[in-house]
Design a protein around this motif. Structure first.
Motif, PDB file in Angstrom:
ATOM      1  N   TRP A 120      36.304 -29.122  75.367  1.00 30.70           N
ATOM      2  CA  TRP A 120      37.360 -28.121  75.494  1.00 30.70           C
ATOM      3  C   TRP A 120      38.707 -28.781  75.744  1.00 30.70           C
ATOM      4  O   TRP A 120      38.797 -29.918  76.161  1.00 30.70           O
ATOM      5  N   THR A 121      39.744 -28.002  75.452  1.00 29.50           N
ATOM      6  CA  THR A 121      41.123 -28.406  75.724  1.00 29.50           C
ATOM      7  C   THR A 121      41.658 -27.484  76.800  1.00 29.50           C
ATOM      8  O   THR A 121      41.820 -26.287  76.569  1.00 29.50           O
ATOM      9  N   PRO A 122      41.919 -28.007  78.009  1.00 30.51           N
ATOM     10  CA  PRO A 122      42.460 -27.130  79.047  1.00 30.51           C
ATOM     11  C   PRO A 122      43.808 -26.562  78.600  1.00 30.51           C
ATOM     12  O   PRO A 122      44.629 -27.280  78.026  1.00 30.51           O
ATOM     13  N   LEU A 144      46.307 -25.933  80.166  1.00 26.46           N
ATOM     14  CA  LEU A 144      47.450 -26.590  80.803  1.00 26.46           C
ATOM     15  C   LEU A 144      47.637 -28.024  80.318  1.00 26.46           C
ATOM     16  O   LEU A 144      48.574 -28.701  80.708  1.00 26.46           O
ATOM     17  N   LEU A 145      46.717 -28.529  79.492  1.00 21.13           N
ATOM     18  CA  LEU A 145      46.806 -29.911  79.012  1.00 21.13           C
ATOM     19  C   LEU A 145      46.656 -29.947  77.498  1.00 21.13           C
ATOM     20  O   LEU A 145      45.707 -30.528  76.969  1.00 21.13           O
ATOM     21  N   THR A 148      44.792 -32.621  74.931  1.00 20.18           N
ATOM     22  CA  THR A 148      43.714 -33.338  75.615  1.00 20.18           C
ATOM     23  C   THR A 148      42.390 -32.676  75.289  1.00 20.18           C
ATOM     24  O   THR A 148      42.307 -31.451  75.285  1.00 20.18           O
ATOM     25  N   LEU A 159      38.454 -32.711  76.637  1.00 21.01           N
ATOM     26  CA  LEU A 159      37.513 -33.198  77.640  1.00 21.01           C
ATOM     27  C   LEU A 159      36.106 -32.764  77.255  1.00 21.01           C
ATOM     28  O   LEU A 159      35.915 -31.754  76.587  1.00 21.01           O
ATOM     29  N   LEU A 197      36.372 -38.156  78.041  1.00 19.67           N
ATOM     30  CA  LEU A 197      37.632 -37.898  77.348  1.00 19.67           C
ATOM     31  C   LEU A 197      37.439 -38.227  75.875  1.00 19.67           C
ATOM     32  O   LEU A 197      36.781 -39.206  75.525  1.00 19.67           O
ATOM     33  N   LEU A 200      43.705 -42.529  81.038  1.00 18.29           N
ATOM     34  CA  LEU A 200      44.291 -42.173  79.751  1.00 18.29           C
ATOM     35  C   LEU A 200      45.168 -40.926  79.823  1.00 18.29           C
ATOM     36  O   LEU A 200      45.771 -40.539  78.831  1.00 18.29           O
ATOM     37  N   LEU A 201      45.210 -40.283  80.976  1.00 20.08           N
ATOM     38  CA  LEU A 201      46.005 -39.049  81.128  1.00 20.08           C
ATOM     39  C   LEU A 201      46.900 -39.139  82.353  1.00 20.08           C
ATOM     40  O   LEU A 201      46.754 -38.366  83.300  1.00 20.08           O
ATOM     41  N   THR A 246      48.083 -36.339  85.177  1.00 18.42           N
ATOM     42  CA  THR A 246      47.100 -35.261  85.281  1.00 18.42           C
ATOM     43  C   THR A 246      46.189 -35.528  86.470  1.00 18.42           C
ATOM     44  O   THR A 246      45.764 -36.656  86.668  1.00 18.42           O
ATOM     45  N   LEU A 303      38.405 -24.280  86.502  1.00 23.96           N
ATOM     46  CA  LEU A 303      38.463 -23.891  85.088  1.00 23.96           C
ATOM     47  C   LEU A 303      37.073 -23.664  84.502  1.00 23.96           C
ATOM     48  O   LEU A 303      36.805 -22.653  83.879  1.00 23.96           O
ATOM     49  N   TYR A 304      36.215 -24.639  84.681  1.00 25.71           N
ATOM     50  CA  TYR A 304      34.927 -24.627  83.986  1.00 25.71           C
ATOM     51  C   TYR A 304      33.811 -25.020  84.936  1.00 25.71           C
ATOM     52  O   TYR A 304      33.997 -25.828  85.837  1.00 25.71           O
ATOM     53  N   ILE A 327      30.315 -23.504  80.715  1.00 25.30           N
ATOM     54  CA  ILE A 327      30.382 -24.017  79.346  1.00 25.30           C
ATOM     55  C   ILE A 327      29.277 -24.997  79.010  1.00 25.30           C
ATOM     56  O   ILE A 327      29.183 -25.458  77.874  1.00 25.30           O
ATOM     57  N   LEU A 387      41.868 -28.203  87.716  1.00 25.62           N
ATOM     58  CA  LEU A 387      43.111 -28.913  87.425  1.00 25.62           C
ATOM     59  C   LEU A 387      44.047 -28.710  88.616  1.00 25.62           C
ATOM     60  O   LEU A 387      44.125 -27.620  89.173  1.00 25.62           O
TER      61      LEU A 387
END
Lengths: 339, 339
Positions: free
Chosen positions: A43-45, A47-48, A51, A53, A152, B47-48, B51, B92-93, B128, B152
């Motif tokens: 998934w792509t958050p 808020l990001l 990205t 994950l 990632l 890598l982020l 965040t 989030l998840y 998920i 997050l």
């Protein structure tokens, strides 16, 4: 509401597992990420943006806790690392949750934790969160471990069970059935001494090497519970393609073949814990095989089949004699608590 | 190597849990993120940059599976959502892994999954990724669920058990001990009818409201296993401060007080599943209380104590009579399988 009771076969990875997931879990929890049903959720958050994950979780209930080539701790790390790697993600962090049975020996727990540490080091991941619960004697069988992995993912990659295309080739990274037979032997159910070891291994570095050799890797999957037959059946369904295996190409150790013959098992359904299936564009197969064979866990990689347009959602096996038979999803339970 | 065997008290959240974490888990798995030992691990992927993600995991083994106010499914979602929220992160998840005992009724499983769905909707999170394992009859007690949560985090926030400062005030979001006593009643161990319900609830929206009212929230923690006494003892150790509770300020429902008196329990050690402790700069307390009291799960929020410079790592209780006593970490096991 669902009727009936949980059977051991609901945990086999086969048809009843599939039904349980559809009828109970997906029916109520359905969402676009969960519904993909690959080894890890991607998934792509919100808020990001940009990205991607990956998240995957598994409980480990293997019995016995120690077996040739590994233990439940190594399994709990490698199994989850591999599920993250199978969507093309780089595994970064794990969490681990323990359910301990009252009376379990602390020294054994410590050995298992040390084994988790070694496997995490080899994979290059860190265990950053944990939990322990204790239940009374008789309410568990020693210990169970649940691990969750976060990884990632390169936003460009598109690897998943629905990506197999007619004309692709199917690669396996090495011999099949080693884990299942090694665990059976540790249970004393083999009847002879095989000297087999489980193949448990973290496959993320192998995946990194493969991704460097090809931009046309369409599917990666580790054929664990339910074996190669179950994994390829799932992929053929997800992609709406036919997959044809060449029986003579399947790499099987003689001891695994002998055990399967004696016990009436088909090695295509036996669990692996250090192997991956890759479905790749034909033009990149030689490149990918070349880099795989230079790695520790891919040195016996071979092509075992092809993807065709039909029969949709079916796995076929072309035997050494040239005949072809359907290899279906496992209907019952073969080996409970294999992982 | 560690000696001895796992005791029920190793799962109590008290002294033996602490020893097990230190001597077995942290000793071998130590790393800067794990060692922080807050409700959720917080990290910035290499890598982020910029965040911050939060990860937390818990296994749920509550017995019985259904009790007034909730069930193991609601608990498995809310407990993990709350742990993510307690570091100030937005959950989030979730992933969820099930260990099922052979023979478990599928209709009960479905009720539990529906309950997970409702709680996830209320919290605004999605499940998920999942896994199911089945063990033979007698190798588990119905079902166990492990959930992992990812959240997050605002990179500016610095909320954690080590951030309490002398002069801060301690807030609780409502009455204490409701979950533990409700579960005891469901077990038939109470001896009278209390009409109590567990307080299980997702607290993430409450945390969001609090964060909007103050930039000086230093610590958030949900006093689950081991109760308020255990949570505040941990915080006093992590921050190297003394925490002084005012006995007369503690909000306790009459039925909880009565049950504790009859059974010889101290409500400070009883588990909560829908409450949070917040340690906040004195100047922001009124603002934070005002927004808390406007929310469903914070309407009974009150100040229950203060943070002082000493005694370092100690929790004290000032009684209604003006005397002060040390409230120590729980040494044994009070209520097994409370969560």
């Amino acid at each position: 509401m669902s009727k009936g009771h949980v059977l051991l076969a609901h945990g086999s990875g086969g048809k009843l597992s599939h039904d349980l997931i559809q009828d109970v879990f997906l029916r109520h929890l359905s969402n676009p990420v969960l519904d993909v049903q690959d080894d890890a959720a991607v998934w792509t958050p919100a808020l990001l943006p940009g990205t991607r994950l990956a998240l995957t979780t598994d409980s480990y209930v293997v019995q016995p806790l120690f077996f040739p080539g590994g233990d439940i701790g190594k399994l709990a790390v490698c199994g989850t690392v591999n599920d993250v790697a199978m969507v093309g993600a780089k595994p970064l962090y794990l969490s681990a949750s323990f359910i301990l049975e009252e009376g379990f020996e602390l020294s054994i727990l410590e050995s298992i934790v040390q084994s988790m540490k070694s496997s995490a080091e080899e994979a290059g991941v860190e265990i950053i969160s944990g939990d322990t619960k204790v239940v009374a004697h008789g309410e568990a069988d020693g210990l169970y471990i649940s691990t969750t992995g976060v990884g990632l993912l390169d936003p460009e990659l598109k690897i998943g069970g629905a990506e197999a295309k007619p004309g692709d080739m199917v690669i396996i990274s090495g011999t099949i059935g080693d884990h299942g037979i090694a665990v059976l032997e540790a249970r004393g159910e083999l009847g002879f001494q095989s000297n087999l070891e489980s193949d448990i291994a973290p496959l993320n570095h192998l995946v990194t090497a493969m991704l460097s050799a090809s931009k046309n890797i369409h599917v990666l999957r580790d054929p664990t519970r339910g074996g190669v037959a179950t994994a390829l059946n799932e992929i053929s369904r997800q992609s709406g393609v036919g997959i044809i295996l060449e029986e003579d190409s399947l790499p099987i150790q003689p001891a695994v073949a002998a055990a399967c013959e004696m016990l009436g098992f088909d090695p295509l359904y036996i669990a692996n814990e250090g192997k991956l299936l890759a479905i790749i564009s034909q033009e990149d197969v030689e490149n990918v095989l070349a880099v795989m064979r230079k790695t520790r866990y891919g040195e016996n990689a071979v092509v075992i089949g092809v993807v065709e347009d039909s029969p949709h959602g079916r796995l076929l096996l072309r035997t050494g004699l040239g005949s072809t038979r359907i290899v279906d999803v496992l209907a019952g339970e073969m080996l409970p608590r294999i992982c």
